[in-house]
Design an enzyme around this catalytic site. Sequence first.
Site, PDB file in Angstrom:
ATOM      1  CG  ASP A 170     -56.695  39.074   2.063  1.00 20.76           C
ATOM      2  OD1 ASP A 170     -55.756  38.789   2.827  1.00 20.76           O
ATOM      3  OD2 ASP A 170     -57.822  38.579   2.168  1.00 20.76           O
ATOM      4  CG  ASP A 192     -56.312  33.208   3.354  1.00 17.23           C
ATOM      5  OD1 ASP A 192     -56.085  32.032   3.052  1.00 17.23           O
ATOM      6  OD2 ASP A 192     -55.619  33.853   4.167  1.00 17.23           O
TER       7      ASP A 192
END
Length: 226
Positions: A21, A23
């Site tokens: 991922d 963020d």
Amino acid sequence: MNSTDNNFNNDKGRKKLIVFDMDSTLIDAECIDKLAEAAGAGEEVSEITEQAMEGDIDYKESLVKRAQLLEGTEIETAQEVIRSLPIMPGAKELVYYVKSLGYKTAMISSGFTLATDYIGNLLDIDHVVSNELVIDNGYITGEVRGPLTEQDSKKYVFEQIAQMNSVHPENCIAVGDGANDICVFKKAGYSIAFNSKPILQQYANVVITRKDLRAIIPVIEALNME
């Protein structure tokens, strides 16, 4: 939390893939929250982000609501925000390490190409997939489009990238932090919850609470020695 399953095939002759991922994983921030601060909607967007990360609000609904609150932001302002995003400690070292082992790298983010292309290039990520903020006459319109707008979109993109690289999902490692990573964690052979929300931890093989991605290196070392 799962035990260290034998789903992860440690045959060194096999190709492997590690999926991140962005963020709060590869960067030490939530990009959309930072963009919202510049747009004057920081508090409202941050609250929706938190609900989405905890799994308390529908993913698509949260994405659409937050994007709408960015309407009217100048693209130059957004680009300034993106250039200031802090890389997570240890991100460069971890990516370099896994590449030295022959892993392909991917970043699958429900964030926006404005940020993901920049961060992906900075970290030398092989595959970067995210959504797009619609821009018109130099301003963000508040519309969002792309391959990651549905609840389980990440799973399908993950499967596509694995197939492109002739890698089985059981030979993949997933690293993430929020509820929308659950669908990837369920498919990957080995999953690492990093700096994560509690809802994700029950689907992880290992949980890393230290905000330094170098903490993942010994985990991968151990996997490759088994």
